[in-house]
Design an enzyme around this catalytic site. Sequence first.
Site: not given
Ligand code: GLN
Length: 167
Positions: A61, A145, A147
């Site tokens: 992410c 994610h 996890e």
């Molecule tokens: N929206 C977040 C960002 O731009 C990322 C979200 C996440 O890691 N779950 O950094």
Amino acid sequence: MIEQLGAEAREVRVPADLEGLGALVLPGGESTTMALGIEREGLGQPLRELAASGVPILATCAGLILLDREHLGVLDMRAERNAFGRQVRSFEADVALDGFGEPLHAVFIRAPWVAEHGAAVAAIGELDGHVIAVRSGRILAVAFHPELAGETRLHRWLIEEAAPAAA
Ligand code: GLN
């Protein structure tokens, strides 16, 4: 997750914490905050060197965002932040990743996608026509994610990749 799988985990907050690491997780979170922390602690260059040295990396992410051209520049790609839009910012889906067998149960939280990438970066997973997982050598970056849904295969991959280096 790392400890559950029987490996030793250490938090990385300053460059000295990278010393002797067998593998690195760049976790989810908030990429702007994380980028500021990287800048403040002088972690940018040490992280780029770690990646170049072949230490395996799993980025999830916000971690995926940090690897792109506009951030650490480790992967030749552009991540689009919060790409799945306002209405469906968070959702779960089963996604198939090349090389990982049965679809993984993935949790997407204000997730990015990979808007475009160079030839050295392989797209290994898509959702609704958007790239949500890429691989380049021993670097694996996913928009979700793993996890949070108890999906252990990607962390297991990381630990297995780390084994020769750690030994
Ligand atoms: N929206 C977040 C960002 O731009 C990322 C979200 C996440 O890691 N779950 O950094």
